[in-house]
Design an enzyme around this catalytic site. Structure first.
Site, PDB file in Angstrom:
ATOM      1  N   GLY A   1      43.755 139.787  35.768  1.00 44.61           N
ATOM      2  CA  GLY A   1      43.926 138.647  36.673  1.00 44.61           C
ATOM      3  C   GLY A   1      45.145 138.757  37.579  1.00 44.61           C
ATOM      4  N   GLU A   2      46.049 139.696  37.275  1.00 41.73           N
ATOM      5  CA  GLU A   2      47.199 139.853  38.175  1.00 41.73           C
ATOM      6  C   GLU A   2      46.719 140.347  39.534  1.00 41.73           C
ATOM      7  OE1 GLU A   2      50.270 142.338  36.609  1.00 41.73           O
ATOM      8  OE2 GLU A   2      50.656 141.003  34.899  1.00 41.73           O
TER       9      GLU A   2
ATOM     10  N   ASP B   1      44.348 103.681  55.421  1.00 43.99           N
ATOM     11  CA  ASP B   1      45.567 103.194  54.750  1.00 43.99           C
ATOM     12  C   ASP B   1      46.706 103.130  55.762  1.00 43.99           C
ATOM     13  OD1 ASP B   1      46.448 105.838  55.064  1.00 43.99           O
ATOM     14  OD2 ASP B   1      45.745 106.393  53.074  1.00 43.99           O
TER      15      ASP B   1
ATOM     16  N   LYS C   1      45.170  99.966  51.319  1.00 45.73           N
ATOM     17  CA  LYS C   1      44.670 100.636  50.110  1.00 45.73           C
ATOM     18  C   LYS C   1      45.675 100.475  48.975  1.00 45.73           C
ATOM     19  CE  LYS C   1      45.202 105.321  49.815  1.00 45.73           C
ATOM     20  NZ  LYS C   1      44.932 106.731  50.138  1.00 45.73           N
TER      21      LYS C   1
ATOM     22  N   THR D   1      39.172 107.126  48.978  1.00 46.89           N
ATOM     23  CA  THR D   1      39.842 106.393  50.061  1.00 46.89           C
ATOM     24  C   THR D   1      38.868 106.094  51.190  1.00 46.89           C
ATOM     25  OG1 THR D   1      41.919 107.505  49.534  1.00 46.89           O
ATOM     26  CG2 THR D   1      41.731 106.550  51.743  1.00 46.89           C
TER      27      THR D   1
HETATM   28  C1  R5P Z   1      46.457 109.748  51.466  1.00 48.37           C
HETATM   29  O1  R5P Z   1      47.491 109.248  51.816  1.00 48.37           O
HETATM   30  C2  R5P Z   1      45.684 110.718  52.306  1.00 48.37           C
HETATM   31  O2  R5P Z   1      45.925 110.536  53.660  1.00 48.37           O
HETATM   32  C3  R5P Z   1      44.202 110.644  52.019  1.00 48.37           C
HETATM   33  O3  R5P Z   1      43.739 109.365  52.377  1.00 48.37           O
HETATM   34  C4  R5P Z   1      43.923 110.874  50.563  1.00 48.37           C
HETATM   35  O4  R5P Z   1      44.622 111.994  50.127  1.00 48.37           O
HETATM   36  C5  R5P Z   1      42.455 111.051  50.320  1.00 48.37           C
HETATM   37  O5  R5P Z   1      42.267 111.261  48.948  1.00 48.37           O
HETATM   38  P1  R5P Z   1      40.944 110.796  48.217  1.00 48.37           P
HETATM   39  O6  R5P Z   1      39.808 111.316  49.033  1.00 48.37           O
HETATM   40  O7  R5P Z   1      41.018 111.421  46.850  1.00 48.37           O
HETATM   41  O8  R5P Z   1      40.970 109.304  48.130  1.00 48.37           O
END
Ligand code: R5P
Length: 329
Positions: A51-52, A182, A206, A242
């Site tokens: 694996g190295e 977010d 969020k 998210t």
């Molecule tokens: C968070 O601050 C990023 O901008 C993305 O919104 C986040 O990393 C997305 O992650 P996930 O799809 O797991 O919610």
């Protein structure tokens, strides 16, 4: 002994020559970049049976600019190690300047001490690369631009909007509102809104429980999306929690269509199933991370290539032209 003014000695010294090498994370992207630059791209990496890694660079690198292309995507630690060993080999081979072109910078989300006794992993990785001999880092939509300050060397962060915008414009979206899932993504959403001359911006709120790595939920929103086409923009789609929560929330608030544009398609865990079952109409991502077969086949997902963006950035670094003027949209 050469004669004192024998100009032929210098005839073959091409100061513009550069070498493009790639790790194994995204050979297709590297090949596309090489094709645009009209240069050969080679992968100098193989593995021993335990694996190295073994790195052996064939071309002479002495006094040449070397570009190492490698997104540090999953398996992230293996891909980081490939990059470190390529940099070490290039440094010891007397390269004049080593640029690590990292379209997707893994660990970038671990960019601060959000609780006690945790590392700042992104900064630790950047420091490892510099210690291995890297002189410059190039990324695309790195999660946290403040990371550039974690090293003293130049760090050029390109924007995926250069590649994503033409695909978004082709959708002919109407009454468009750009939305961020977010508050951290607000500036990015504002930049897209300006470039697309949209009617407005929306921001979702969020909540993520830091005790549980991948769990988040959309709690509310600022802005109006009723009867609008909504373009949700984000840097990374990981578990897709998210983006799916935000998209479903926008649909509940009356959005007509919800499109998503993101630079990096990680698609971990059951991300694809979540996207398929969500209110997302279409999702545009780039190939900073090599798309798996199931991503390529997914009917909701369109993939655009960042190869032209990377090739142009490499060309400009090589010739000393400004990057910000043309590539940072
Ligand atoms: C968070 O601050 C990023 O901008 C993305 O919104 C986040 O990393 C997305 O992650 P996930 O799809 O797991 O919610």
């Amino acid at each position: 002994m050469p004669r004192q003014n024998d100009n032929n000695l210098f005839a073959t010294l091409d100061k513009d020559e550069f070498i493009l090498l790639t790790g194994r994370a995204n050979l297709e992207l590297a090949a596309s970049v090489g094709k645009i630059l009209n240069t050969e791209v080679t992968c100098p990496i193989s593995s021993f049976s335990d694996g190295e890694l073994r790195v052996r660079i064939q071309p002479n690198l002495r006094r040449r600019m070397v570009f190492l292309l490698q997104p540090t995507s999953s398996p992230v630690n293996d891909h980081i190690m490939e990059l470190i060993l390529m940099a070490d080999a290039a440094k010891r081979a007397s390269a004049s300047e080593i640029t690590a072109v990292i379209p997707y910078f893994g660990y970038a989300r671990q960019d601060r001490k959000e609780m006690s006794r945790v590392p700042i992993s992104a900064s630790a990785i950047a420091t490892l690369l510099i210690n291995a001999g890297v002189d410059r880092i190039v990324t695309i939509d790195v999660h946290s631009e403040q990371l550039e300050g974690s090293i003293k060397q130049p760090w050029d962060n390109l924007f995926a909007s250069y590649s994503l915008l033409p695909a978004i414009k082709k959708l002919h979206l109407k009454d468009l509102v750009v939305a961020s899932p977010d508050k951290g993504g607000f500036l990015q959403a504002a930049a897209y809104a300006k470039l697309l001359q949209t009617e407005g911006i929306a921001i979702a709120y969020k909540q993520r429980d830091i005790a549980f790595n991948d769990v988040s939920n959309t709690l509310g929103m600022i802005g109006e999306v009723k009867d609008k086409d909504v373009l949700l923009v984000d840097d990374i789609i990981g578990t897709a929690g998210t983006i799916v929560h935000a998209a479903n929330f926008m649909k509940q608030k009356g959005a007509r269509n919800v499109l998503v544009a993101a630079a990096h398609g990680v698609f971990s865990g059951d991300a694809l199933q979540k996207i398929n079952a969500s209110g997302i109409n279409e999702l545009i991502i780039s190939d900073t991370i090599r798309p798996r077969e199931e991503v390529l086949k997914n009917k909701k997902i369109t993939i655009v290539s960042v190869a032209p963006l990377l090739a142009e950035a490499i060309r400009r670094i090589k010739t000393g032209e400004s990057i910000s003027k043309a590539l940072i949209l």
